[in-house]
Design an enzyme around this catalytic site. Sequence first.
Site, PDB file in Angstrom:
ATOM      1  N   ASP A 125      27.712 -15.732  -4.497  1.00 24.27           N
ATOM      2  CA  ASP A 125      26.770 -16.736  -3.712  1.00 24.27           C
ATOM      3  C   ASP A 125      25.965 -15.703  -2.550  1.00 24.27           C
ATOM      4  O   ASP A 125      25.557 -16.207  -1.697  1.00 24.27           O
ATOM      5  CB  ASP A 125      27.386 -17.760  -2.904  1.00 24.27           C
ATOM      6  CG  ASP A 125      27.840 -18.942  -3.977  1.00 24.27           C
ATOM      7  OD1 ASP A 125      26.845 -19.014  -4.886  1.00 24.27           O
ATOM      8  OD2 ASP A 125      29.019 -19.360  -4.072  1.00 24.27           O
ATOM      9  N   ASP A 187      23.225 -22.714 -10.777  1.00 22.53           N
ATOM     10  CA  ASP A 187      22.946 -22.467  -9.522  1.00 22.53           C
ATOM     11  C   ASP A 187      22.669 -20.704  -9.276  1.00 22.53           C
ATOM     12  O   ASP A 187      21.959 -20.353  -8.359  1.00 22.53           O
ATOM     13  CB  ASP A 187      24.251 -22.672  -8.745  1.00 22.53           C
ATOM     14  CG  ASP A 187      24.886 -23.722  -9.027  1.00 22.53           C
ATOM     15  OD1 ASP A 187      24.950 -24.285 -10.081  1.00 22.53           O
ATOM     16  OD2 ASP A 187      25.726 -24.680  -8.408  1.00 22.53           O
TER      17      ASP A 187
HETATM   18  N1  GLY Z   1      26.056 -24.028  -5.644  1.00 27.21           N
HETATM   19  C1  GLY Z   1      26.970 -25.109  -5.391  1.00 27.21           C
HETATM   20  C2  GLY Z   1      26.096 -26.533  -5.486  1.00 27.21           C
HETATM   21  O1  GLY Z   1      25.018 -26.558  -5.772  1.00 27.21           O
HETATM   22  O2  GLY Z   1      26.627 -27.417  -5.173  1.00 27.21           O
END
Ligand code: GLY
Length: 410
Positions: A125, A187
């Site tokens: 992330d 994501d």
């Molecule tokens: N990346 C995690 C979400 O979208 O909840």
Amino acid sequence: MGLYQKLKIVKSIVFISVLFISGCNWSQTNEFEPIEKVIDEALHFSARQSLLMANSLLEKDGLLPKTADRYGNLETCNPEWWVSGFFPGLLWYMYEFTKDDKYKQLAHSFSMRVADQQYFTTTHDLGFIIFCSFGNGYRLTGDSSYLKIIETASCSLVSRFRESTGCIRSWDPAEWNSRWEYPVIIDNMMNLEMLLWACHQFNENRFCDVAITHANTTLKNHFRPDNSSYHVVSYDTVTGLPECKNTAQGYGNESSWARGQAWGLYGFTMAYRYTGDTIYLNQAKRIAGFLLDHPRLPADKIPYWDFDAPNIPDCYRDASAACIICSALTELSQYVIPELSEEYLNVAETQIRTLNSPHYRNTTNNNGNFILKHSVGHMPDNSEVDVPLTYADYYFVEALIRMKKLRGSE
Ligand code: GLY
């Protein structure tokens, strides 16, 4: 007086009463209000809310906003949590809008709260955390001290890439009960923006190579024939082939989790912006087609938390997915033929009007002073269900600023 005239009078009385009861909120949601006015009003409201939120956190060293609890109190997170960069990024957008130095100072000081994350190699992330904060900060100030942070974070992120799989690993074994050998979530497309930017900025081809390979692998393995996407694809690290295709946050392995579709739309639109490669543009258009033609996308264009949730229409909407889609469609509208552009912008405008309506918009001194309500974080875990979320606010404001620039340039 005929029945028709009586009905007209009753209708007028009801209309005037609604106007009176709703007060100024009515004018904010009025579909006849010019969109420019709606956007400006929403941005001013967002600036006020973010200032209140920032002030409430000044004494809470190192913490960042996450959501609000059921009593309406602000819930915070540590800088390690994936959402930590969104509030600093939101403050940078507020600085861009207001040109007021107080937002610049706040944006800088909240960005510094997440700076140490540049060294972390245990999360994918890093793009969210470091590029929403320092990326926006550098874009708006040119502060060269932010560059080293972005470069280090990019090195940390590419350390999670493996040639055998052709992608960056999302979660480490400790997370999600080691269910997967090498999980990659849709994501993760979002984290590529930092690499694609850093590649040109630092003349470091490895950043581009990793980002492009990851995008190509995702394009090959994450999508179904109807252009919806899986949430998690896990890879066999020896053969490099997908070992399974599942979900973590969606309703089911074969369902279309709304935010996952939103990440894909935004990610491939962004990948086209940096590379000019039409395979990404075409994928973004296909995802947009899946979303906008979907029979279960409501008329107000705020998706249910999963397009295949079993109890539609009696289930939660996800404002965060709407905000990401809105921002992505506003950008994508610039890369397509006029007919599609108009369709995308109409949907984005409807989303802005809906999100800015009293149902979705928070009120001052409630819910931790977030901007929006009614997002869904992790339904299967029963956590963050029907709450404000910091990333909903970030992408909402980004969408407002993108649309404002677009309308201003017409
Ligand atoms: N990346 C995690 C979400 O979208 O909840």
